[in-house]
Design an enzyme around this catalytic site. Structure first.
Site, PDB file in Angstrom:
ATOM      1  N   GLU A   1      60.467  37.086  72.000  1.00 43.29           N
ATOM      2  CA  GLU A   1      59.224  36.342  72.210  1.00 43.29           C
ATOM      3  C   GLU A   1      59.205  35.490  73.473  1.00 43.29           C
ATOM      4  OE1 GLU A   1      56.401  36.515  70.497  1.00 43.29           O
ATOM      5  OE2 GLU A   1      57.209  38.021  69.139  1.00 43.29           O
TER       6      GLU A   1
ATOM      7  N   SER B   1      31.399  40.759  22.967  1.00 43.09           N
ATOM      8  CA  SER B   1      31.094  39.982  21.759  1.00 43.09           C
ATOM      9  C   SER B   1      31.714  38.587  21.749  1.00 43.09           C
ATOM     10  CB  SER B   1      31.555  40.744  20.527  1.00 43.09           C
ATOM     11  OG  SER B   1      30.882  41.977  20.461  1.00 43.09           O
TER      12      SER B   1
END
Lengths: 789, 152
Positions: A205, A483
């Site tokens: 990096e 239900s």
């Protein structure tokens, strides 16, 4: 400027020399004056610009310092479970307590001289407990002798034989969180990070990391050249410091303004902090993955997330993969895009070899390795529960309090219940797949266990892989509830004056909605059942009777009941909501049934008992909140109806699945094409809600009775709720009724005793057949029966 | 060496050491400690429980015949904490007891009293209403809970 003299010259060719000379002097003077003016303006602009820049730098400086130091030294909040209470009569077995001791890290040994040790001998446990500062009072360390029998603690004494009334084990540490943000990380000091990873990170990096002051002109030039030659943005020129700045303070926008700020802040960061400090922050901050709403930051958490191992134990090829992820966490996600991830890892490895971070032999070995990632994201314990804790912290606590460091959060998690749930749900789903010849791992489920008396959430699992922190179905899966919504209709009917013995028509029904659509609900068995009693229509879950009842009572009244039960969601104002054509999560359902189990009193479900600040003490603690929403007498009738469901209705299999002596109440729920199977119910002070279905909402062969109920029963079997039942309210009477709902003698065959609000019971006593003649022979089976009664 | 002793008298503690302290004790006995007004059964500041104790003239050990000694102990500790104004600790103890015996109406009564002392009248009413769903109808406990629902 250049054109004016030309025009002037061409315009003055026929003029005399003297005026020409004056004009020339005047023009020169004007030019000088104009030049001075511009210089002055330039100077002014420069001064203003410098002032603005300085002010801006001051601002950026403050931002950099505040966030960097806050982030670098942030101590996460420590989260603890509920403590196990030990007392004579506690409903825990020796096995359960031993498993808890092991989870707490107690060591089995004959030498109990130190706290944190125990010894198991048959049904006896000798424990040297640890001291612990609970939020309400400290608990001392002590030696205890515990005797168990038949699944409960029967006696507890000290090592000197003195009886002990109560003791608390130290709570289970279940994880750490950063309550103020949605980010998660596992902070590591730099000396715990492998050197190869640090060297490799810098090699990939930012090779000039130790040379530059935050920005690297050489790096920028190299990136520029690479980008120009490749005619695309192939390389970035950002240093590690710039990346850290971008990650900590800025967005990912590719704008000049952002890049300018990034450069300035990188310079400021380098000015204030050492390279080592910046590197440490980077290692803990960098974004390398995402899971749902959760962002994975830092290599420590990344190692756990992708490999299920601590960072320092990772091999070279695993370290290379983590470093490679920085370039594109989503694109190189090894679980989703393994080929891209492998290619990227190999690029990183070759860079490491060239840079001398690894040897050729290490390179060869690493290159030959697979991705080696774990099947599932490794995580802290109980991710679904931790998810709930995070959300409740966000909702109920002040942000400035949560940003304090070193908080201790005491939760309601019951580790025994949670571990039980995490075993029962996956096992139950696997058993269903086997029984119904379904492909393995195609069913999903979620479950939640609560304590009705206080609203505590004791256990929660968001899927069949409870260790996964992904989609939390218990909180976020919105599914039709079928239900499970019916209690609201029947409660509205009872409030409107109906009784459990009122006959309701189960004939087919059609309801036209406001927009002209016709709603025509059908019973599950596609048959009509005449005029059942209200309690039977409920226990057998007849859709037609419920729809008729709801329409008779009024849609507004039913919706009002749903709202009072604690469903805070906005529901579509359509009649099909009465039969559960509404999307709710298991958590919503648990909240709704909590009000029923709580005798009509609403208590919000909660997962947090107290939040303690290291210096300021208790910031906030659980306060029992109850709010009466229904008359307890009417709720008693609904509870009775729910009980009947477990005796003779759709959940009657509970009679053989669980001890018959247990008082149970619950309701099944099934949606169209069996896409969702539900069971919600309670016994004494334990309530559980179970949902089973498929993530893609495909049909299943399961109903609430066959899919969710068996799992619910297994959950309850492990919880062993103590069997206390509230007394019958004084305003409720029990009256025997026949199949038509008429009051009959208790000596009649087929009579059932049902509860009624005093004064609402069916009038008069009739013969067993319902005839008005009480002296008829059909009462009680004849004269001989009366003789013996 | 004097031994540390604690003398408890109506919830107040008078520490004393050796002979010197005996003298001081006598002084306290005839002045300090006993000069504090003794609670009267009808004192509105007292909880229902304390009023009963005052009426009975002695501590009442168990409100319910079947209740566990642990819950009793937690309740007693809660009363002691409440007596010195430690509301949060008192409430925490009661909640611990409630988790063990979730249907004990007298715990709701004690919690309602605690809420009222803290000034949370509405909370006290709601807690008492819920306690009534567990109280035996027509019993003393129900009557005590009813006081919070329909204040006199």
């Amino acid at each position: 400027m250049a054109k004016k003299p030309t025009r002037s010259r061409s315009g003055s060719t026929r003029r005399s020399a003297a005026p020409k000379s004056r004009s020339s002097r005047s023009s020169k003077a004007r030019k000088q004056s104009r030049g001075a003016l511009w210089r002055w303006r330039l100077l002014q602009l420069s001064i203003i610009g410098a002032a603005v820049l300085i002010a801006w730098m001051f601002y950026l400086n403050a931002v950099v310092r505040e966030r960097f130091e806050g982030q670098r030294f942030t101590v996460p909040a420590r989260v603890y479970s509920e403590a196990q209470e030990l007392y004579a009569g506690a409903p825990v077995s020796a096995d359960q307590v031993e498993s808890l001791l092991q989870a707490l890290g107690y060591r089995q040994t004959g030498d109990l001289g130190q706290s944190g040790r125990y010894l198991r001998r048959g049904q006896t446990l000798s424990i040297h407990t640890r001291s612990f500062d609970f939020w309400d009072s400290p608990e001392p360390a002590r030696r205890l002798e515990l005797d168990f029998s038949q699944g409960s603690l029967v006696n507890m004494v000290t090592s000197a034989g003195q009886p002990v009334l109560v003791a608390r084990l130290d709570p289970l540490f279940i994880g750490q969180i950063y309550p103020g943000s949605g980010e998660d990380r596992l902070l590591l000091p730099i000396d715990e990070v492998p050197q190869s990873l640090i060297d490799g990170l810098i090699a990939v990096e930012d090779r000039r990391f130790y040379q530059h002051w935050g920005i690297s002109p050489v790096g920028i030039a190299r990136a520029l050249w690479a980008n120009v030659t490749s005619a695309s943005i192939a390389q970035g020129g950002s240093t590690l410091t710039q990346q850290l700045v971008k990650n900590m303070y800025l967005t990912a926008d590719q704008t000049l303004w952002r890049k300018g700020n990034e450069a300035l802040m990188a310079l400021l960061m380098e000015w204030h902090y050492s390279k080592e400090q910046i590197l440490e922050a980077y290692l803990n901050e960098i974004y390398i993955g995402q899971q749902g709403r959760r962002s994975i930051n830092g290599f420590g958490l990344g190692a756990q997330f992708f490999f299920g191992s601590p960072l320092r134990s990772l091999n070279i090829h695993q370290q290379a993969l983590l470093v490679g992820l920085i370039k594109g966490p989503s694109y190189y996600n090894p679980r989703r895009n393994p080929d891209q991830a492998m290619a990227r890892r190999n690029v990183v490895l070759s860079v490491w070899r060239e840079a001398g971070v690894i040897t050729q032999a290490e390179y060869d070995r690493a290159l030959a390795s697979g991705l080696d990632i774990s099947d599932v994201p490794g995580d802290a314990s109980y991710p679904a529960f931790m998810d709930l804790v995070r959300r409740q912290l966000d909702q109920g606590y002040r942000r400035q309090d949560l940003l304090a460091e070193g908080l201790t959060i005491f939760t309601t998690l019951d580790p025994l219940a949670q571990n039980h749930l995490e075993t029962v749900l996956p096992d139950g789903l696997a058993a269903l797949e086997t029984s119904y010849n379904l492909n393995t791992d195609t069913l999903e489920g979620a479950a939640i266990v609560t304590r009705p008396s206080t609203g505590d959430v004791l256990a929660i699992t968001g899927g069949r892989k409870p260790e996964l922190a992904g989609f939390n179905r218990a909180l976020d899966a919105r599914r039709q509830v079928g239900s499970l919504m019916k209690p609201a209709v029947y409660l509205a009917a009872l409030e409107a004056g109906y009784t459990l013995a009122t006959q309701v028509s189960d004939a087919p029904v059609q309801v036209a909605s406001a927009n002209g659509d016709l709603w025509e609900p059908r019973n599950f068995d596609r048959e009509s059942h005449g005029s059942p009693l209200l309690v039977d229509a409920f226990s057998h879950s007849y859709n037609q009777a419920t729809a008729r009842l709801g329409m008779e009572v009024g849609l507004a009244e039913v919706f009002d009941v749903i709202d009072r039960l604690g469903v805070s969601e906005r529901l579509p104002a359509v009649p099909s909501v009465m039969l559960g054509a509404v999307d709710l999560s298991p958590f919503h359902v648990a909240q709704m049934y909590q009000t029923i189990a709580g005798n009509g009193f609403y208590s919000p479900l909660n997962a947090i008992r107290a939040v303690v600040h290291p210096d300021n003490g208790v910031l906030q603690r659980f306060d029992l909140q109850v709010e009466q929403r229904f008359a307890p007498e009417q709720m008693y009738l609904v509870q009775e109806a729910l009980h009947r469901v477990t005796l003779e209705g759709t959940a009657r299999s509970l009679q053989w699945r669980l001890p018959q002596s247990w008082w149970l109440a619950g309701k099944t729920g099934t949606t169209d094409d069996n896409r969702d199977a539900w069971f919600a119910g309670y016994s004494s002070d334990r309530q559980a809600v179970v949902w089973v279905g498929r993530d893609g909402n495909e049909p299943t062969p399961l109903t609430g009775s066959t899919g969710a109920l068996p799992i619910w029963a297994d959950i309850m079997a492990g919880l062993k709720p103590n069997q206390e039942r509230r007394g019958q309210p004084a305003t409720v009477v029990r009256v025997p009724v026949n199949a038509q709902g008429a009051q009959v003698s208790e000596r009649c065959d087929n009579q059932r005793v049902l509860p009624f609000l005093a004064g609402s019971e069916p009038p008069g006593r009739r013969g067993c057949s319902g005839s008005p003649d009480p002296s008829s022979d059909d009462e009680g089976g004849g004269w001989w029966q009366r003789l013996f009664n | 060496m004097a031994t540390a002793v604690q003398l408890k008298y109506r919830g107040r503690v008078c520490p004393f050491y050796g002979r010197l302290v005996w003298v001081l004790l006598s002084v306290f006995w005839f002045s300090g400690c006993v000069s504090v007004p003794v609670d009267q059964p009808d004192d509105p500041r007292l909880s229902t429980w304390e009023r009963k104790e005052e009426r009975a003239g002695q501590p009442i050990e168990t409100p319910i015949a079947t209740r566990s000694s642990l819950v009793d102990s937690l309740q007693r500790s809660a009363r002691e904490r409440a007596a010195v104004g430690q509301w949060d600790q008192a409430e925490a103890l009661l909640l611990r007891a409630l988790r063990i015996e979730p249907q004990a109406a007298d715990l709701y009564l004690q919690m309602a009293e605690l809420k009222l002392r803290k000034g949370d009248t509405a909370g006290a009413t709601q807690i008492a209403r819920k306690g009534l769903t567990y109280a035996e109808t027509g019993g003393d406990l129900a009557a005590d809970l009813q006081r919070f629902v329909q204040p006199e």
